[in-house]
Design a protein around this motif. Structure first.
Motif, PDB file in Angstrom:
ATOM      1  N   GLU A  97       0.817  -1.221   0.000  1.00  0.00           N
ATOM      2  CA  GLU A  97       0.000   0.000   0.000  1.00  0.00           C
ATOM      3  C   GLU A  97       0.851   1.272   0.000  1.00  0.00           C
ATOM      4  OE1 GLU A  97      -3.842   1.901   2.361  1.00  0.00           O
ATOM      5  OE2 GLU A  97      -2.682   0.297   3.298  1.00  0.00           O
ATOM      6  N   LYS A  98       1.840   1.370   0.863  1.00  0.00           N
ATOM      7  CA  LYS A  98       2.650   2.584   0.956  1.00  0.00           C
ATOM      8  C   LYS A  98       3.423   2.858  -0.336  1.00  0.00           C
ATOM      9  CE  LYS A  98       3.164   2.653   6.002  1.00  0.00           C
ATOM     10  NZ  LYS A  98       4.126   2.554   7.130  1.00  0.00           N
ATOM     11  N   PRO A  99       4.121   1.853  -0.922  1.00  0.00           N
ATOM     12  CA  PRO A  99       4.790   2.116  -2.199  1.00  0.00           C
ATOM     13  C   PRO A  99       3.824   2.529  -3.307  1.00  0.00           C
ATOM     14  CG  PRO A  99       5.629   0.102  -1.205  1.00  0.00           C
ATOM     15  CD  PRO A  99       4.458   0.514  -0.387  1.00  0.00           C
ATOM     16  N   ILE A 100       2.628   1.923  -3.335  1.00  0.00           N
ATOM     17  CA  ILE A 100       1.652   2.277  -4.368  1.00  0.00           C
ATOM     18  C   ILE A 100       1.215   3.726  -4.206  1.00  0.00           C
ATOM     19  CG2 ILE A 100      -0.712   1.855  -5.163  1.00  0.00           C
ATOM     20  CD1 ILE A 100      -0.215  -1.141  -4.533  1.00  0.00           C
ATOM     21  N   LYS A 101       0.926   4.136  -2.985  1.00  0.00           N
ATOM     22  CA  LYS A 101       0.501   5.516  -2.745  1.00  0.00           C
ATOM     23  C   LYS A 101       1.614   6.500  -3.092  1.00  0.00           C
ATOM     24  CE  LYS A 101      -3.112   4.778   0.716  1.00  0.00           C
ATOM     25  NZ  LYS A 101      -3.546   5.039   2.109  1.00  0.00           N
ATOM     26  N   ALA A 102       2.863   6.145  -2.771  1.00  0.00           N
ATOM     27  CA  ALA A 102       3.990   7.030  -3.089  1.00  0.00           C
ATOM     28  C   ALA A 102       4.163   7.162  -4.603  1.00  0.00           C
ATOM     29  CB  ALA A 102       5.264   6.485  -2.456  1.00  0.00           C
ATOM     30  N   ALA A 103       4.072   6.044  -5.318  1.00  0.00           N
ATOM     31  CA  ALA A 103       4.208   6.081  -6.780  1.00  0.00           C
ATOM     32  C   ALA A 103       3.076   6.878  -7.408  1.00  0.00           C
ATOM     33  CB  ALA A 103       4.229   4.654  -7.328  1.00  0.00           C
ATOM     34  N   ARG A 104       1.872   6.718  -6.875  1.00  0.00           N
ATOM     35  CA  ARG A 104       0.715   7.442  -7.411  1.00  0.00           C
ATOM     36  C   ARG A 104       0.866   8.949  -7.173  1.00  0.00           C
ATOM     37  NH1 ARG A 104      -4.240   4.053  -6.521  1.00  0.00           N
ATOM     38  NH2 ARG A 104      -3.553   3.222  -8.530  1.00  0.00           N
ATOM     39  N   ALA A 105       1.364   9.315  -5.999  1.00  0.00           N
ATOM     40  CA  ALA A 105       1.586  10.736  -5.709  1.00  0.00           C
ATOM     41  C   ALA A 105       2.640  11.327  -6.643  1.00  0.00           C
ATOM     42  CB  ALA A 105       2.006  10.905  -4.248  1.00  0.00           C
ATOM     43  N   ALA A 106       3.695  10.552  -6.908  1.00  0.00           N
ATOM     44  CA  ALA A 106       4.748  11.024  -7.818  1.00  0.00           C
ATOM     45  C   ALA A 106       4.208  11.225  -9.229  1.00  0.00           C
ATOM     46  CB  ALA A 106       5.906  10.027  -7.828  1.00  0.00           C
ATOM     47  N   LEU A 107       3.343  10.307  -9.678  1.00  0.00           N
ATOM     48  CA  LEU A 107       2.746  10.447 -11.012  1.00  0.00           C
ATOM     49  C   LEU A 107       1.851  11.670 -11.084  1.00  0.00           C
ATOM     50  CD1 LEU A 107       1.642   6.936 -12.334  1.00  0.00           C
ATOM     51  CD2 LEU A 107       3.352   8.461 -13.262  1.00  0.00           C
ATOM     52  N   ALA A 108       1.030  11.870 -10.051  1.00  0.00           N
ATOM     53  CA  ALA A 108       0.132  13.023 -10.039  1.00  0.00           C
ATOM     54  C   ALA A 108       0.918  14.325 -10.082  1.00  0.00           C
ATOM     55  CB  ALA A 108      -0.753  12.971  -8.792  1.00  0.00           C
ATOM     56  N   GLU A 109       2.008  14.364  -9.368  1.00  0.00           N
ATOM     57  CA  GLU A 109       2.871  15.552  -9.351  1.00  0.00           C
ATOM     58  C   GLU A 109       3.483  15.787 -10.734  1.00  0.00           C
ATOM     59  OE1 GLU A 109       7.256  16.057  -7.605  1.00  0.00           O
ATOM     60  OE2 GLU A 109       5.758  15.756  -6.031  1.00  0.00           O
ATOM     61  N   LEU A 110       3.863  14.701 -11.395  1.00  0.00           N
ATOM     62  CA  LEU A 110       4.521  14.801 -12.710  1.00  0.00           C
ATOM     63  C   LEU A 110       3.596  15.411 -13.757  1.00  0.00           C
ATOM     64  CD1 LEU A 110       7.098  13.675 -14.435  1.00  0.00           C
ATOM     65  CD2 LEU A 110       5.438  11.960 -15.155  1.00  0.00           C
ATOM     66  N   PRO A 124       3.887  22.003 -15.992  1.00  0.00           N
ATOM     67  CA  PRO A 124       3.538  22.610 -17.293  1.00  0.00           C
ATOM     68  C   PRO A 124       4.363  22.084 -18.457  1.00  0.00           C
ATOM     69  CG  PRO A 124       4.647  24.188 -15.827  1.00  0.00           C
ATOM     70  CD  PRO A 124       4.303  23.006 -15.004  1.00  0.00           C
ATOM     71  N   GLU A 125       5.626  21.733 -18.181  1.00  0.00           N
ATOM     72  CA  GLU A 125       6.460  21.253 -19.294  1.00  0.00           C
ATOM     73  C   GLU A 125       6.031  19.881 -19.802  1.00  0.00           C
ATOM     74  OE1 GLU A 125       9.075  20.446 -15.549  1.00  0.00           O
ATOM     75  OE2 GLU A 125       7.401  21.740 -16.165  1.00  0.00           O
ATOM     76  N   PHE A 126       5.157  19.200 -19.046  1.00  0.00           N
ATOM     77  CA  PHE A 126       4.689  17.884 -19.471  1.00  0.00           C
ATOM     78  C   PHE A 126       3.198  17.912 -19.836  1.00  0.00           C
ATOM     79  CE2 PHE A 126       8.185  16.524 -16.424  1.00  0.00           C
ATOM     80  CZ  PHE A 126       9.121  16.419 -17.450  1.00  0.00           C
ATOM     81  N   LYS A 127       2.733  19.065 -20.283  1.00  0.00           N
ATOM     82  CA  LYS A 127       1.352  19.175 -20.746  1.00  0.00           C
ATOM     83  C   LYS A 127       1.127  18.197 -21.900  1.00  0.00           C
ATOM     84  CE  LYS A 127      -1.974  22.471 -22.640  1.00  0.00           C
ATOM     85  NZ  LYS A 127      -2.184  23.861 -23.142  1.00  0.00           N
ATOM     86  N   GLY A 128       0.058  17.447 -21.841  1.00  0.00           N
ATOM     87  CA  GLY A 128      -0.226  16.448 -22.868  1.00  0.00           C
ATOM     88  C   GLY A 128       0.250  15.056 -22.518  1.00  0.00           C
ATOM     89  N   VAL A 129       1.044  14.935 -21.441  1.00  0.00           N
ATOM     90  CA  VAL A 129       1.510  13.625 -20.987  1.00  0.00           C
ATOM     91  C   VAL A 129       0.441  12.994 -20.088  1.00  0.00           C
ATOM     92  CG1 VAL A 129       3.214  12.407 -19.566  1.00  0.00           C
ATOM     93  CG2 VAL A 129       3.950  14.204 -21.147  1.00  0.00           C
ATOM     94  N   THR A 130       0.128  11.758 -20.328  1.00  0.00           N
ATOM     95  CA  THR A 130      -0.768  11.016 -19.444  1.00  0.00           C
ATOM     96  C   THR A 130       0.023   9.886 -18.801  1.00  0.00           C
ATOM     97  OG1 THR A 130      -1.489   9.581 -21.265  1.00  0.00           O
ATOM     98  CG2 THR A 130      -2.818  11.537 -20.811  1.00  0.00           C
ATOM     99  N   ALA A 131      -0.414   9.480 -17.619  1.00  0.00           N
ATOM    100  CA  ALA A 131       0.336   8.452 -16.898  1.00  0.00           C
ATOM    101  C   ALA A 131      -0.599   7.699 -15.969  1.00  0.00           C
ATOM    102  CB  ALA A 131       1.478   9.084 -16.102  1.00  0.00           C
ATOM    103  N   GLY A 132      -0.228   6.475 -15.665  1.00  0.00           N
ATOM    104  CA  GLY A 132      -1.027   5.662 -14.756  1.00  0.00           C
ATOM    105  C   GLY A 132      -0.225   4.508 -14.199  1.00  0.00           C
ATOM    106  N   LEU A 133      -0.764   3.907 -13.134  1.00  0.00           N
ATOM    107  CA  LEU A 133      -0.145   2.756 -12.484  1.00  0.00           C
ATOM    108  C   LEU A 133      -0.939   1.496 -12.763  1.00  0.00           C
ATOM    109  CD1 LEU A 133       0.862   3.787  -8.841  1.00  0.00           C
ATOM    110  CD2 LEU A 133       2.306   3.702 -10.870  1.00  0.00           C
ATOM    111  N   THR A 134      -0.223   0.404 -12.914  1.00  0.00           N
ATOM    112  CA  THR A 134      -0.862  -0.911 -13.010  1.00  0.00           C
ATOM    113  C   THR A 134       0.134  -1.936 -12.464  1.00  0.00           C
ATOM    114  OG1 THR A 134      -2.089  -2.412 -14.460  1.00  0.00           O
ATOM    115  CG2 THR A 134      -0.129  -1.348 -15.408  1.00  0.00           C
TER     116      THR A 134
END
Length: 891
Positions: free
Chosen positions: A239-252, A256-266
């Motif tokens: 759970e903790k690693p998943i939440k940390a990875a998800r937070a990092a993705l949301a931040e990414l 603004p320099e990554f406008k148009g980039v989509t990301a997700g976890l699986t």
């Protein structure tokens, strides 16, 4: 059938000490809850559902001993711009590496210098040749654009090339021009005023003909995998690693320099985490809803608060004690056994309903309170014990299956049923006795409102006076339901169990469809490189296999030919020297540049038409598109024409210097040998004892049963001890399906024996079993109409519906044989009303699961609701009709 003296002794025991019994029950309940809270564990992994000695489990454990825990959280980063995807993945990789104590390792293959330098060598030779051809055609324009990336340069360069062709008639020049104009045609058509609409990757990576090349598509999806540090004390270990990875993705993605980039976890840990989180939340909501609906139903049925309080206290005590039993007997819950509390709400209350309804019936007939309570117990004890025995038996048969998760559920639920029966015979009468002094004196009930008069109402009179019609119509409908029953299939797709719209499911499918990053593969081991190459050749010949990744595969093939192509490409791009982009539209020059370019394209079209050259058609099409583009600018000349041009130029050329630089760097590949493979990559394919790992990627989406079965069968045909996620899923679901069907068969045989023991008559046993079979057929027919298939979650209903359904037969037939009532009277008095209310409570308790977002939990509720609706219909209509025709009592 004479009553035995035992119920009287039971009532006498309870009547003498109701306060003591209730106090002990409440004390034990509190102790049970505390004991459960301190000692109950939750197993969240699908592996926890299977016996460890299953052959495929042993293969998987051997693989894990050799290569370690390979379960990975997978971050997928996507963009239409490959370079932007790469930069975003670089940033995420750096961000994740700053996390401490959460990941055993973070692996980003696209970021390895090995692949960045030699990545083109891993592309098919034909793609590299296509790239050389494309860049050769684009080279003259790229040379000019590299030196001055702007709209003016683009149009001026192309104008000069057209002049050159019109003067020389060089076919190579015409081919280059046609390619460039066709590519511009697509870009201008896609221009919406906000972006260029044209990908420079089409120029640089061989997609100019409109069909994206493998090279053009490859970098648009980047994958980073993380092996989590698992906390086994947590509800979900990752759970903790998943939440940390998800937070990092949301931040990414917010940068603004990554406008148009989509990301997700699986990945398996993420899918399991979301499954547990979703199902746990759904079950909590369903439990509250189920209890609330049960209370409302009892208030309506009992028409008094005191009886509802008595029944609910008995039920809650039973559930609390059942949790204590589950903790002591098994010690943990899994994703299947989590639903047992919901089950007990519907199953446990049914025994109390029978007792209270008979108690109320006796009160209305003029009996005193204690006498009515005693009769409620005495008249129902045999039926309740036999009914509970059938349900407990249905659950207990789970323990004889090879599926650990099912076996544990069977043990827990069977014990819970027994506990609920005990509380019904102790806590319930104690509550009724203690609350007796608060009851209002019984008033006379008018005869037209008495329960016995229900059978005389028009609907019931029509139903029960035509038993042959009822039997014939029911059997005919059952025959109709035979076809959907025989053709019903089992849904192996675990993704169909997850809540709809989950990011992890969406990206699991994306990875499955990506040949570069399958992420869902079978695993084969080889003792050395020779065996690895031999297995790779055999496996890649299989129709269901797309490719095999192994240590030998990390050394590219056809290197000599590929290196020769790259050397030629370096010569083509030798004069392409990119400089930084500067926005300088030079607005005053643009009209002249545009007019000159439009004029040359027109001349080119005229010249080609005069020669009847086939290139005239695409050039003419581009001229039409160009005129439309200029018309858009003209329309906006007093408003936003400058902004449109700025967006057009920036979208095309702002990233061009970076793209050209990266492209030129990628051409610097050198010969690769196995010693060049980075250690962090190599160690993923070499085990502790030196065995080599082969990852076998499927060609089709193996979430569905047919391609999954084909893939597993073919791979195991070559390597019998192959393992990996697809094989684990296929084998475990096959065993689970067979285990439930076996439990269903065991339960049916056990119930038949119980019916024979209870009724001491083959005829009455058959009349009890036939409505059950008909109800099952109706249930499956309803499932087909509703578009619901059996799956790994709802198949639990099959053996359960046997035990629950047969209860109705026991209550009705026992009541019928105990006195002189007609089948219609039995069906419309306390026994039949009790059956109806039992069905409603079970329908409410399981139907509450239909609020779930988790589709597996939802399907349990849907199938059980269909089953109970079918059961109550056949037991309150079909069974009385059978009793009317063939239920002659023995003298």
């Amino acid at each position: 059938m004479p009553d035995t003296p035992k119920p009287s002794r039971l009532f006498a025991f309870v009547a003498k000490r109701p306060r003591l019994i209730l106090a002990l029950a409440l004390l034990l309940s509190v102790c049970s809850v505390i004991y459960t809270k301190k000692n109950m564990e939750f197993l969240t992994g699908r592996d926890d559902l299977m016996a460890k000695n299953a052959p495929f489990q042993m293969d998987y454990q051997a693989y894990r001993r050799e290569f370690g825990d390979q379960e990975e959280i997978v971050a997928v980063i996507e963009s239409d711009d490959a370079e932007k995807s790469t930069r975003a993945a670089d940033a995420l990789y750096q961000r994740l590496n700053r996390e401490t104590g959460l990941f055993r390792d973070v692996f980003y293959p696209g970021g390895l210098p090995f692949f960045r330098k030699n990545g083109l060598l891993f592309m098919p030779l034909e793609d590299i040749r296509r790239l050389r051809h494309t860049l050769t055609m684009a080279a003259p324009v790229l040379k000019d654009l590299a030196a001055s990336p702007s709209v003016q340069t683009l149009f001026t360069s192309l104008t000069g090339q057209i002049d050159g062709y019109l003067a020389s008639g060089d076919p190579a020049a015409l081919e280059s021009l046609t390619f460039m104009l066709a590519t511009l045609d697509k870009g201008f058509k896609a221009f919406d005023g906000k972006g260029s609409g044209m990908s420079m990757d089409a120029f640089l990576k061989g997609g100019g003909d409109g069909t994206p090349s493998a090279l053009e598509s490859a970098g648009k999806q980047q994958v980073i995998t993380m092996r989590p540090v698992k906390d086994e004390t947590s509800f979900v270990a990752s759970e903790k690693p998943i939440k940390a990875a998800r937070a990092a993705l949301a931040e990414l993605v917010k940068r603004p320099e990554f406008k148009g980039v989509t990301a997700g976890l699986t990945g398996v840990p993420v899918l399991e985490y979301e499954e547990m989180a979703t199902s746990q939340r759904d079950i909590e909501i369903a439990t509250i809803l189920s209890l609330s609906l049960t209370v409302i139903l009892l208030l309506f049925a009992f028409r008094g608060l005191l009886n509802v309080i008595s029944a609910m206290v008995s039920l809650i005590v039973g559930i609390c004690l059942s949790f204590g039993f589950a903790t002591a007997a098994v010690g943990h819950l899994n994703i299947l056994s989590m639903v047992f509390a919901i089950m007990l709400i519907g199953l446990g209350i049914e025994y109390g309903i029978q007792v209270v309804l008979r108690y109320q019936e006796e009160l209305k007939n003029g009996a005193s309170g204690p006498a009515a309570i005693e009769t409620g117990l005495r008249a129902n004890i045999r039926s309740i014990i036999m009914a509970a025995a059938t349900v407990a038996l249905a659950f207990a048969t789970f323990a004889f299956t090879d599926f650990k998760g099912i076996a544990e559920l069977g043990i827990i639920a069977a014990g819970g049923v027994v506990i609920c029966v005990i509380t019904t015979f102790t806590v319930l009468p104690s509550m009724l006795i203690l609350l007796e002094r608060f009851r209002k004196p019984n008033t006379e009930v008018p005869k037209d409102q008495a329960p016995a008069g229900l059978a005389e109402k028009p609907f019931f009179r029509a139903l029960f006076t035509n038993p042959r019609t009822v039997v014939g119509a029911t059997l005919l409908l059952a025959l109709v339901c035979l076809y959907p029953t025989l053709t019903m299939h089992f849904d192996y797709n675990l993704m169909n169990l997850q809540a709809k719209g989950l990011q992890s499911v969406e990206y699991a499918y994306k990875l499955m469809r990506s040949k570069e990053n399958s992420g869902y593969f079978a695993v084969v081991t080889a003792k050395d490189r020779a065996e690895a190459k031999q297995l790779t050749e055999r496996l890649e010949k299989l129709p269901s296999v797309d490719h095999v990744v192994s240590l030998p595969a990390l050394v590219p093939d056809d290197q000599q030919a590929k290196l020769a192509e790259l050397a030629a490409l370096r010569q083509v791009l030798a004069e392409v020297k990119p400089v930084p982009y500067e926005e300088n539209l030079r607005v005053m020059e643009l009209p002249r540049v545009f007019e000159g370019f439009r004029d040359r394209v027109g001349k080119l079209k005229t010249a080609l038409e005069a020669k009847k050259a086939p290139e005239a058609k695409p050039v003419g099409a581009f001229l039409t598109t160009l005129d439309g583009f200029f018309a858009k600018l003209e329309k906006e000349k007093d408003k936003n024409a400058l902004g449109m041009l700025r967006e057009f130029q920036g979208g095309m050329f702002a990233e061009l210097p970076v793209k050209l630089t990266m492209m030129k760097e990628s051409l610097e590949a050198s010969p690769v040998v196995e010693a060049d493979v980075p250690t962090e990559l190599k160690q993923r394919f070499v085990g502790k004892s030196g065995q080599l790992l082969l990852q076998v990627a499927p060609k089709k989406e193996v979430f569905e049963h047919e391609p999954l079965q084909e893939f597993v069968t073919q791979v195991k045909g070559i390597v019998p001890h192959a393992t990996g996620e697809p094989i684990m899923v296929y084998e475990s679901l096959t065993i689970m399906r067979d285990a439930y069907l076996r439990a269903f068969a065991y339960a049916f045989l056990g119930i038949a024996v119980i019916l024979l023991i209870n009724f001491k008559s083959v005829r009455f046993a058959a009349m009890g079993a036939l409505p059950l079979a008909v109800g099952l057929l109706f249930m499956v027919g309803g499932m087909r109409l509703a578009g619901v298939s059996f799956n790994s979650a709802n198949i639990i209903v099959l053996p359960l519906i046997l035990g629950v359904g047969i209860d109705s037969a026991i209550y009705i037939i026992n009541r019928y044989r105990q006195g002189n009532e007609t089948p219609a009277q039995v069906a419309t008095r306390s026994a039949g009303i009790g059956v109806f209310l039992n069905a409603l409570t079970i329908l409410f308790s399981f139907g509450a699961l239909m609020v779930a977002h988790h589709q597996g939990v939802f399907s349990i509720g849907a199938v059980m609701s269909l089953g109970m609706a079918a059961s109550v219909a056949v037991f309150l209509a079909f069974l009385p009709a059978l009793l009317s025709l063939w239920g002659k009592r023995q003298g």
